[in-house]
Motif scaffolding. Structure first.
Motif, mmCIF file in Angstrom:
data_model
loop_
_atom_site.group_PDB
_atom_site.id
_atom_site.type_symbol
_atom_site.label_atom_id
_atom_site.label_comp_id
_atom_site.label_asym_id
_atom_site.label_seq_id
_atom_site.Cartn_x
_atom_site.Cartn_y
_atom_site.Cartn_z
ATOM 1 N N LEU A 6 0.604 -0.799 0.385
ATOM 2 C CA LEU A 6 -0.715 0.038 -0.483
ATOM 3 C C LEU A 6 0.842 0.942 -0.356
ATOM 4 O O LEU A 6 1.988 1.220 0.924
ATOM 5 N N LYS A 7 0.948 2.018 -0.989
ATOM 6 C CA LYS A 7 2.530 2.727 -0.662
ATOM 7 C C LYS A 7 2.225 4.088 -0.637
ATOM 8 O O LYS A 7 2.931 4.849 -0.315
ATOM 9 N N GLU A 8 0.641 5.313 -1.150
ATOM 10 C CA GLU A 8 -0.330 6.073 -0.871
ATOM 11 C C GLU A 8 -1.152 6.134 -0.096
ATOM 12 O O GLU A 8 -1.047 6.783 1.334
ATOM 13 N N ALA A 9 -1.449 5.121 -0.093
ATOM 14 C CA ALA A 9 -3.300 5.072 0.527
ATOM 15 C C ALA A 9 -3.450 3.404 0.770
ATOM 16 O O ALA A 9 -3.257 2.815 0.703
ATOM 17 N N PHE A 10 -4.236 4.166 1.888
ATOM 18 C CA PHE A 10 -5.472 2.441 2.502
ATOM 19 C C PHE A 10 -6.494 2.474 0.975
ATOM 20 O O PHE A 10 -6.456 2.960 0.495
ATOM 21 N N GLY A 11 -6.841 0.914 1.375
ATOM 22 C CA GLY A 11 -7.774 0.231 0.356
ATOM 23 C C GLY A 11 -7.603 -0.609 -0.731
ATOM 24 O O GLY A 11 -6.072 -0.775 -0.526
ATOM 25 N N LEU A 12 -8.312 -1.628 -0.722
ATOM 26 C CA LEU A 12 -8.137 -2.677 -1.411
ATOM 27 C C LEU A 12 -7.008 -2.848 -3.001
ATOM 28 O O LEU A 12 -6.295 -3.232 -3.698
ATOM 29 N N ASP A 13 -7.733 -1.307 -3.482
ATOM 30 C CA ASP A 13 -7.535 -0.781 -4.929
ATOM 31 C C ASP A 13 -6.132 -0.550 -4.859
ATOM 32 O O ASP A 13 -5.420 -0.121 -6.265
ATOM 33 N N ASN A 14 -5.237 -0.446 -3.673
ATOM 34 C CA ASN A 14 -4.617 0.636 -3.751
ATOM 35 C C ASN A 14 -3.265 -0.669 -3.156
ATOM 36 O O ASN A 14 -2.377 -0.208 -3.436
ATOM 37 N N LEU A 15 -3.528 -1.632 -3.272
ATOM 38 C CA LEU A 15 -3.183 -2.905 -2.704
ATOM 39 C C LEU A 15 -2.132 -3.599 -3.903
ATOM 40 O O LEU A 15 -2.560 -3.350 -5.284
ATOM 41 N N LYS A 16 -0.726 -2.799 -3.974
ATOM 42 C CA LYS A 16 -0.250 -3.681 -5.802
ATOM 43 C C LYS A 16 0.618 -4.555 -5.684
ATOM 44 O O LYS A 16 1.923 -4.002 -4.714
ATOM 45 N N LEU A 17 1.617 -4.963 -6.085
ATOM 46 C CA LEU A 17 2.661 -5.485 -6.697
ATOM 47 C C LEU A 17 3.727 -4.491 -7.004
ATOM 48 O O LEU A 17 3.647 -3.544 -7.937
ATOM 49 N N ALA A 18 5.174 -4.432 -6.464
ATOM 50 C CA ALA A 18 5.550 -3.357 -6.327
ATOM 51 C C ALA A 18 7.545 -4.170 -6.271
ATOM 52 O O ALA A 18 7.226 -4.831 -6.132
ATOM 53 N N GLN A 19 8.574 -3.454 -6.520
ATOM 54 C CA GLN A 19 9.179 -3.702 -6.264
ATOM 55 C C GLN A 19 9.895 -2.909 -5.013
ATOM 56 O O GLN A 19 9.827 -1.524 -5.100
ATOM 57 N N ARG A 20 10.811 -3.331 -3.954
ATOM 58 C CA ARG A 20 12.282 -3.247 -3.170
ATOM 59 C C ARG A 20 13.523 -3.367 -3.027
ATOM 60 O O ARG A 20 13.181 -4.574 -3.433
ATOM 61 N N ALA A 21 14.146 -2.742 -2.088
ATOM 62 C CA ALA A 21 15.618 -3.075 -2.347
ATOM 63 C C ALA A 21 15.544 -4.347 -2.021
ATOM 64 O O ALA A 21 14.651 -4.296 -0.595
#
Ligand SMILES: NC(=O)c1ccc[n+]([C@@H]2O[C@H](COP(=O)([O-])OP(=O)(O)OC[C@H]3O[C@@H](n4cnc5c(N)ncnc54)[C@H](OP(=O)(O)O)[C@@H]3O)[C@@H](O)[C@H]2O)c1
Length: 338
Positions: A6-21
């Motif tokens: 959840l990068k900037e906001a809550f909500g199921l629609d905001n849960l995204k696959l992402a890359q971290r170090a």
């Protein structure tokens, strides 16, 4: 590494696959290559932003998972590379009563959680898991199973022959059923579904009550206990069930106050509590010592978590929808290796 975030906001629609170090371990730290995770009701609430202001984005959700120690930093002695471990729900509660700041060290909010290929943790925040449990099975344990263990064993001190009431057939409930049976108790379980009640009986439940058909279910508990009431009620419903639990428990018995599935604010029949010396015992998951004791008991008694379904890591959103729909029986898991 790949994460769900959840990068900037809550909500199921905001849960995204992402890359971290990829994390690197510092002194006293370990990196765990995650193999599986499981979902708790709490995770849904956290993702929707309903768990209070102390949980902020960016956040990697999910408290519960299991993996293999991939790297250790200087001074690590509790685990070694190659050990299978579970990250602990509370990173800062080794034993005894919960420390004042216990919630600040919770995985899956406010700390990053198990929906990641790797986790960076203090060595004090992991526990080795026995070979008798698969990765998915181990991933079911840190929150739901330990909560049930704390209720039935650590605080409940259930002994053979006692009667325990368990509400519903969700994650905590089925562990409470299994642990109470291993402790020699008689278990009365409630559910909204007759089909789920049959499955619970196959797991060892002695009596099943459909709480949709029988809203005054404390009456049946009384009938089943010769008018006395149950020794212990595992309270998961919250607002809509607490007064039934007070009626269902015997004088001097205990209600383990755990869940708030139907609401977090309840009106309580106070005279029924005080005149009958009912003990209402709050439970918040449990300590590392409790977790390790529980793992030993599960290994010895061959207790296996009930797994409803396993979804590949990339299909985590489907897994969340499945849990939210409420048709599951047992834990909904994520396979990080699929
Ligand atoms: N205090 C703690 O440390 C702690 C730890 C873990 C969980 N919890 C809380 O405990 C609760 C359960 O968590 P979970 O992860 O086990 O949830 P879950 O797996 O999502 O369980 C949901 C199940 O609970 C049953 N249920 C729903 N509403 C009910 C009601 N009004 N009365 C009786 N049963 C009801 C339903 O069973 P049927 O389908 O059979 O009807 C439902 O399938 C949540 O409120 C959670 O936040 C607290």
């Amino acid at each position: 590494m790949k994460v769900w975030e959840l990068k900037e906001a809550f909500g199921l629609d905001n849960l995204k696959l992402a890359q971290r170090a990829d994390p690197r371990p510092g002194p006293g730290q370990v990196v765990v290559a995650m193999r599986a995770a499981s979902i708790n009701f709490r995770d849904l609430v956290v993702i929707k932003g309903g768990y209070g202001r102390n949980i902020k984005t960016p956040l990697i959700p999910f408290s519960d998972g299991a993996g293999v120690v991939e790297a250790v930093g200087p001074g690590v002695t509790r685990v070694a590379v190659g050990d299978r471990v579970c990250p602990l729900f509370f990173q800062g509660w080794p034993a005894g009563d919960p420390p004042p700041d216990v919630a600040a060290g919770t995985l899956g909010g406010p700390l990053d959680g198990a929906l990641a290929e790797k986790m960076l943790l203090d060595q004090q925040g992991v526990a080795k898991v026995p070979d008798s449990l698969s990765d998915a099975e181990a991933a079911c344990l840190p929150c739901a199973a330990l909560t049930a263990w704390s209720a039935i064993v650590t605080k409940g001190c259930i002994v053979p022959g006692q009667t325990v009431v368990v509400q519903g057939t969700g994650g905590v409930a089925l562990f409470a059923l299994q642990i109470a049976k291993a402790a020699g108790a008689r278990v009365i379980i409630t559910s909204s579904s007759d089909e789920k009640l049959e499955k619970a009986k196959a797991l060892g439940a002695d009596v099943g009550i459909n709480y949709r058909q029988e809203q005054d279910w404390s009456r049946i508990v009384k009938e089943q206990t010769h008018g006395v009431g149950a020794d212990h009620v595992v309270e998961l419903g919250g607002a809509d069930t607490l007064n039934q639990s007070v009626r269902a428990v015997r004088g001097g018995g205990t209600i383990s106050l755990i869940g708030v599935l139907s609401g977090a604010m309840a009106e309580l029949n106070l005279p029924l509590v005080l005149t009958r010396n009912v003990r209402i015992q709050g439970i918040t998951v449990g300590s590392r010592a409790g977790f390790e004791a529980m793992l030993a008991a599960m290994d010895l008694h061959g207790i296996k978590p009930v797994i409803d379904s396993v979804f590949p890591f990339d299909r985590t959103l489907e897994a969340l929808s499945h849990l939210a729909a409420g048709a599951h029986f047992g834990k909904v898991c994520i396979d990080h290796t699929a």
